[in-house]
Motif scaffolding. Structure first.
Motif, PDB file in Angstrom:
ATOM      1  N   GLU A  60       0.820  -1.214   0.000  1.00  0.00           N
ATOM      2  CA  GLU A  60       0.000   0.000   0.000  1.00  0.00           C
ATOM      3  C   GLU A  60       0.851   1.260   0.000  1.00  0.00           C
ATOM      4  OE1 GLU A  60      -4.329   1.143   1.908  1.00  0.00           O
ATOM      5  OE2 GLU A  60      -2.864   0.078   3.134  1.00  0.00           O
ATOM      6  N   ARG A  61       2.117   1.135   0.323  1.00  0.00           N
ATOM      7  CA  ARG A  61       3.015   2.289   0.222  1.00  0.00           C
ATOM      8  C   ARG A  61       3.241   2.673  -1.244  1.00  0.00           C
ATOM      9  NH1 ARG A  61       8.118   0.538   3.738  1.00  0.00           N
ATOM     10  NH2 ARG A  61       8.939   2.479   2.822  1.00  0.00           N
ATOM     11  N   ALA A  62       3.068   1.704  -2.140  1.00  0.00           N
ATOM     12  CA  ALA A  62       3.231   1.971  -3.573  1.00  0.00           C
ATOM     13  C   ALA A  62       1.896   2.185  -4.270  1.00  0.00           C
ATOM     14  CB  ALA A  62       3.989   0.821  -4.239  1.00  0.00           C
ATOM     15  N   ILE A  63       0.853   1.470  -3.827  1.00  0.00           N
ATOM     16  CA  ILE A  63      -0.489   1.599  -4.396  1.00  0.00           C
ATOM     17  C   ILE A  63      -1.370   2.252  -3.339  1.00  0.00           C
ATOM     18  CG2 ILE A  63      -2.457   0.393  -5.413  1.00  0.00           C
ATOM     19  CD1 ILE A  63      -0.095   0.093  -7.143  1.00  0.00           C
ATOM     20  N   VAL A  64      -1.604   3.545  -3.473  1.00  0.00           N
ATOM     21  CA  VAL A  64      -2.301   4.301  -2.435  1.00  0.00           C
ATOM     22  C   VAL A  64      -3.814   4.181  -2.598  1.00  0.00           C
ATOM     23  CG1 VAL A  64      -2.603   6.589  -1.413  1.00  0.00           C
ATOM     24  CG2 VAL A  64      -0.381   5.926  -2.354  1.00  0.00           C
ATOM     25  N   GLY A  65      -4.494   3.905  -1.476  1.00  0.00           N
ATOM     26  CA  GLY A  65      -5.948   3.930  -1.450  1.00  0.00           C
ATOM     27  C   GLY A  65      -6.642   2.740  -2.081  1.00  0.00           C
ATOM     28  N   LYS A  66      -5.948   1.621  -2.242  1.00  0.00           N
ATOM     29  CA  LYS A  66      -6.545   0.438  -2.875  1.00  0.00           C
ATOM     30  C   LYS A  66      -6.344  -0.805  -1.994  1.00  0.00           C
ATOM     31  CE  LYS A  66      -8.156   2.502  -6.396  1.00  0.00           C
ATOM     32  NZ  LYS A  66      -9.630   2.610  -6.551  1.00  0.00           N
ATOM     33  N   THR A  67      -6.655  -0.652  -0.706  1.00  0.00           N
ATOM     34  CA  THR A  67      -6.425  -1.738   0.248  1.00  0.00           C
ATOM     35  C   THR A  67      -7.178  -3.004  -0.132  1.00  0.00           C
ATOM     36  OG1 THR A  67      -6.154  -0.083   2.001  1.00  0.00           O
ATOM     37  CG2 THR A  67      -6.481  -2.365   2.693  1.00  0.00           C
ATOM     38  N   GLU A  68      -8.437  -2.854  -0.536  1.00  0.00           N
ATOM     39  CA  GLU A  68      -9.263  -4.021  -0.845  1.00  0.00           C
ATOM     40  C   GLU A  68      -8.687  -4.817  -2.013  1.00  0.00           C
ATOM     41  OE1 GLU A  68     -11.928  -6.548   0.345  1.00  0.00           O
ATOM     42  OE2 GLU A  68     -11.791  -4.587   1.289  1.00  0.00           O
ATOM     43  N   ALA A  69      -8.291  -4.133  -3.079  1.00  0.00           N
ATOM     44  CA  ALA A  69      -7.714  -4.807  -4.242  1.00  0.00           C
ATOM     45  C   ALA A  69      -6.379  -5.462  -3.887  1.00  0.00           C
ATOM     46  CB  ALA A  69      -7.529  -3.818  -5.390  1.00  0.00           C
ATOM     47  N   ILE A  70      -5.599  -4.802  -3.044  1.00  0.00           N
ATOM     48  CA  ILE A  70      -4.314  -5.380  -2.629  1.00  0.00           C
ATOM     49  C   ILE A  70      -4.545  -6.646  -1.813  1.00  0.00           C
ATOM     50  CG2 ILE A  70      -2.247  -4.988  -1.224  1.00  0.00           C
ATOM     51  CD1 ILE A  70      -2.522  -1.988  -1.938  1.00  0.00           C
ATOM     52  N   ARG A  71      -5.505  -6.612  -0.905  1.00  0.00           N
ATOM     53  CA  ARG A  71      -5.811  -7.803  -0.098  1.00  0.00           C
ATOM     54  C   ARG A  71      -6.250  -8.966  -0.986  1.00  0.00           C
ATOM     55  NH1 ARG A  71      -6.322  -7.376   5.344  1.00  0.00           N
ATOM     56  NH2 ARG A  71      -7.712  -9.177   5.361  1.00  0.00           N
ATOM     57  N   LEU A  72      -7.038  -8.671  -2.013  1.00  0.00           N
ATOM     58  CA  LEU A  72      -7.461  -9.726  -2.940  1.00  0.00           C
ATOM     59  C   LEU A  72      -6.271 -10.299  -3.690  1.00  0.00           C
ATOM     60  CD1 LEU A  72     -10.771  -8.281  -4.466  1.00  0.00           C
ATOM     61  CD2 LEU A  72     -10.550 -10.197  -2.871  1.00  0.00           C
ATOM     62  N   ALA A  73      -5.348  -9.429  -4.128  1.00  0.00           N
ATOM     63  CA  ALA A  73      -4.170  -9.885  -4.879  1.00  0.00           C
ATOM     64  C   ALA A  73      -3.272 -10.757  -4.008  1.00  0.00           C
ATOM     65  CB  ALA A  73      -3.393  -8.692  -5.417  1.00  0.00           C
ATOM     66  N   VAL A  74      -3.039 -10.354  -2.772  1.00  0.00           N
ATOM     67  CA  VAL A  74      -2.197 -11.146  -1.863  1.00  0.00           C
ATOM     68  C   VAL A  74      -2.890 -12.462  -1.512  1.00  0.00           C
ATOM     69  CG1 VAL A  74      -1.065 -11.178   0.395  1.00  0.00           C
ATOM     70  CG2 VAL A  74      -1.080  -9.079  -0.949  1.00  0.00           C
ATOM     71  N   THR A  75      -4.201 -12.422  -1.334  1.00  0.00           N
ATOM     72  CA  THR A  75      -4.960 -13.652  -1.098  1.00  0.00           C
ATOM     73  C   THR A  75      -4.801 -14.615  -2.263  1.00  0.00           C
ATOM     74  OG1 THR A  75      -6.608 -12.511   0.267  1.00  0.00           O
ATOM     75  CG2 THR A  75      -7.281 -14.598  -0.716  1.00  0.00           C
ATOM     76  N   CYS A  76      -4.875 -14.077  -3.466  1.00  0.00           N
ATOM     77  CA  CYS A  76      -4.728 -14.886  -4.669  1.00  0.00           C
ATOM     78  C   CYS A  76      -3.351 -15.550  -4.713  1.00  0.00           C
ATOM     79  CB  CYS A  76      -4.950 -14.001  -5.889  1.00  0.00           C
ATOM     80  SG  CYS A  76      -5.234 -14.894  -7.419  1.00  0.00           S
ATOM     81  N   MET A  77      -2.314 -14.797  -4.373  1.00  0.00           N
ATOM     82  CA  MET A  77      -0.956 -15.345  -4.381  1.00  0.00           C
ATOM     83  C   MET A  77      -0.814 -16.474  -3.363  1.00  0.00           C
ATOM     84  SD  MET A  77       2.661 -13.421  -3.487  1.00  0.00           S
ATOM     85  CE  MET A  77       2.112 -13.081  -1.804  1.00  0.00           C
ATOM     86  N   LEU A  78      -1.320 -16.262  -2.144  1.00  0.00           N
ATOM     87  CA  LEU A  78      -1.169 -17.264  -1.092  1.00  0.00           C
ATOM     88  C   LEU A  78      -2.063 -18.483  -1.325  1.00  0.00           C
ATOM     89  CD1 LEU A  78      -0.929 -14.898   2.007  1.00  0.00           C
ATOM     90  CD2 LEU A  78       0.922 -16.134   0.877  1.00  0.00           C
ATOM     91  N   ALA A  79      -3.118 -18.313  -2.132  1.00  0.00           N
ATOM     92  CA  ALA A  79      -3.960 -19.445  -2.516  1.00  0.00           C
ATOM     93  C   ALA A  79      -3.393 -20.174  -3.723  1.00  0.00           C
ATOM     94  CB  ALA A  79      -5.384 -18.979  -2.803  1.00  0.00           C
ATOM     95  N   GLU A  80      -2.197 -19.731  -4.173  1.00  0.00           N
ATOM     96  CA  GLU A  80      -1.504 -20.318  -5.320  1.00  0.00           C
ATOM     97  C   GLU A  80      -2.367 -20.246  -6.581  1.00  0.00           C
ATOM     98  OE1 GLU A  80      -0.443 -24.225  -3.792  1.00  0.00           O
ATOM     99  OE2 GLU A  80       1.498 -23.467  -3.153  1.00  0.00           O
ATOM    100  N   GLY A  81      -3.005 -19.085  -6.754  1.00  0.00           N
ATOM    101  CA  GLY A  81      -3.829 -18.858  -7.931  1.00  0.00           C
ATOM    102  C   GLY A  81      -3.302 -17.689  -8.740  1.00  0.00           C
ATOM    103  N   HIS A  82      -4.078 -17.286  -9.739  1.00  0.00           N
ATOM    104  CA  HIS A  82      -3.686 -16.202 -10.632  1.00  0.00           C
ATOM    105  C   HIS A  82      -4.811 -15.184 -10.713  1.00  0.00           C
ATOM    106  CE1 HIS A  82      -0.311 -18.746 -11.765  1.00  0.00           C
ATOM    107  NE2 HIS A  82      -1.182 -19.724 -11.947  1.00  0.00           N
ATOM    108  N   LEU A  83      -4.438 -13.938 -10.993  1.00  0.00           N
ATOM    109  CA  LEU A  83      -5.363 -12.818 -10.913  1.00  0.00           C
ATOM    110  C   LEU A  83      -5.565 -12.195 -12.292  1.00  0.00           C
ATOM    111  CD1 LEU A  83      -6.952 -10.851  -8.996  1.00  0.00           C
ATOM    112  CD2 LEU A  83      -4.841  -9.510  -8.862  1.00  0.00           C
ATOM    113  N   LEU A  84      -6.811 -11.881 -12.609  1.00  0.00           N
ATOM    114  CA  LEU A  84      -7.143 -11.185 -13.852  1.00  0.00           C
ATOM    115  C   LEU A  84      -7.664  -9.793 -13.494  1.00  0.00           C
ATOM    116  CD1 LEU A  84      -7.482 -11.220 -16.948  1.00  0.00           C
ATOM    117  CD2 LEU A  84      -9.778 -12.138 -16.601  1.00  0.00           C
ATOM    118  N   LEU A  85      -7.002  -8.764 -14.002  1.00  0.00           N
ATOM    119  CA  LEU A  85      -7.412  -7.383 -13.787  1.00  0.00           C
ATOM    120  C   LEU A  85      -7.955  -6.811 -15.093  1.00  0.00           C
ATOM    121  CD1 LEU A  85      -4.428  -5.877 -11.717  1.00  0.00           C
ATOM    122  CD2 LEU A  85      -6.680  -6.491 -10.851  1.00  0.00           C
TER     123      LEU A  85
END
Length: 321
Positions: free
Chosen positions: A21-46
């Motif tokens: 979030e220090r690099a992506i300001v104001g997008k906590t929800e999207a960042i949490r989804l992206a990190v969740t995706c990584m730890l679930a060993e999945g891939h993300l489509l934006l």
């Protein structure tokens, strides 16, 4: 997972999110989804507009977990070997040598994936599914952690190749970053410089810890009533109005994996129905195939999934074992 492990997981998860979030300001929800995706060993489509921070997100996550990042700009003339790598004959040694492609990184940004030909798209999606590259009969693992963040541009659709629905199903989640609000934009502009904000980020966890977190998340407990809730949601998509093809079993499994990570990120060693409701749209909406007439009338899969969530009641008590 025991409560102590869940607490450790939640602290590390929060550290990654706060660092990104220090690099992506104001997008906590999207960042949490992206990190969740990584730890679930999945891939993300934006699916997002240019300039919203997709590249910065990929680099910031890679920096935070002591990983590497790469960016592949998809174009109509991009070849599969440009993604996976190629075998070249070394005359000095007298044998073939494999040169790795940009897919060999912890976080890979596949920018504008719908601009590449279906053949190149399939090469990328094969690596996503198998976590390895096969060239000339030889397999090469891409390593851990490994996540592809693919982007689609909702504008300038001329000359693009739409991802087939079966390939969309390979992505664990689909979400959007969107433009920041006014206050976040002011902060970005006030601190704006020529150097990308993600370049100066420190690492907060190691790659081995990310692997350990992924393994721990798989042991998060899911009550049978919550599993039944996921089943009822997936079944409801198959009979919903305006839906030609609903969510498959793969989609249900993706939601299970994501909810386990999400629960652990909250410091819990068990999944609750609210975890399912929180992630259902991100994990399931892009898997719906709508009737052509409904699409023509402006119906969107996100809205259909929201209606299903409102119609299917969550469990209020445990089911007997």
């Amino acid at each position: 997972m025991n409560p102590e492990q869940a607490r450790w997981f939640g602290e590390n998860f929060a550290a990654i999110v706060n660092n990104v979030e220090r690099a992506i300001v104001g997008k906590t929800e999207a960042i949490r989804l992206a990190v969740t995706c990584m730890l679930a060993e999945g891939h993300l489509l934006l699916e997002d507009y240019p300039g919203t921070g997709k590249t910065t997100l990929a680099r910031a996550i890679a920096q935070s977990v002591q990983g590497t990042s790469s960016r592949i700009q998809f174009t109509p003339d991009l070849l599969p070997s440009d993604v996976t790598g190629v075998t070249i004959f070394d005359q000095k040694v007298g044998e073939f040598e494999f040169h790795q492609g940009p897919i060999f990184a912890s976080i890979v940004l596949a920018d504008e994936i719908n601009r590449a030909s279906p053949k190149t798209q399939s090469a990328l999606l094969e690596v996503m599914e198998e976590a390895r590259v096969t060239v000339d009969g030889q397999s090469y693992p891409v390593g851990q952690p490994f996540m592809v963040i693919a982007t689609q541009n909702p504008i300038e659709q001329a000359g693009t190749y739409r991802l087939p629905e079966a390939q969309l199903d390979r992505f664990l989640m689909k979400t959007t970053l969107g433009y920041p609000d006014r206050q976040a934009t002011m902060r970005i502009l006030a601190s704006g410089g020529s150097r990308p904000r993600s370049a100066a980020l420190p690492s907060v966890v190691t790659s081995s810890q990310v692997t350990e977190m992924s393994q721990l998340a798989a042991s998060v407990h899911i009550e049978s009533s919550v599993l039944d809730y996921i089943v009822r949601l997936t079944e409801a998509t198959r009979g919903a109005e305006d839906v030609r093809l609903g969510v498959s079993v793969r989609g249900g499994l993706a939601l299970v994996r994501a909810t386990r990570v999400w629960a652990a990120s909250q410091g819990r060693h068990f999944v609750v129905p609210d975890d399912v409701k929180m992630l259902a749209i991100a994990c399931l909406a892009h898997r719906l195939i709508l009737d052509p007439e409904a699409e023509f009338n402006g119906v969107q899969s996100v809205d259909v999934m929201a209606q299903i969530l409102g119609a299917v009641p969550p469990p209020t008590e445990r089911q007997p074992a």
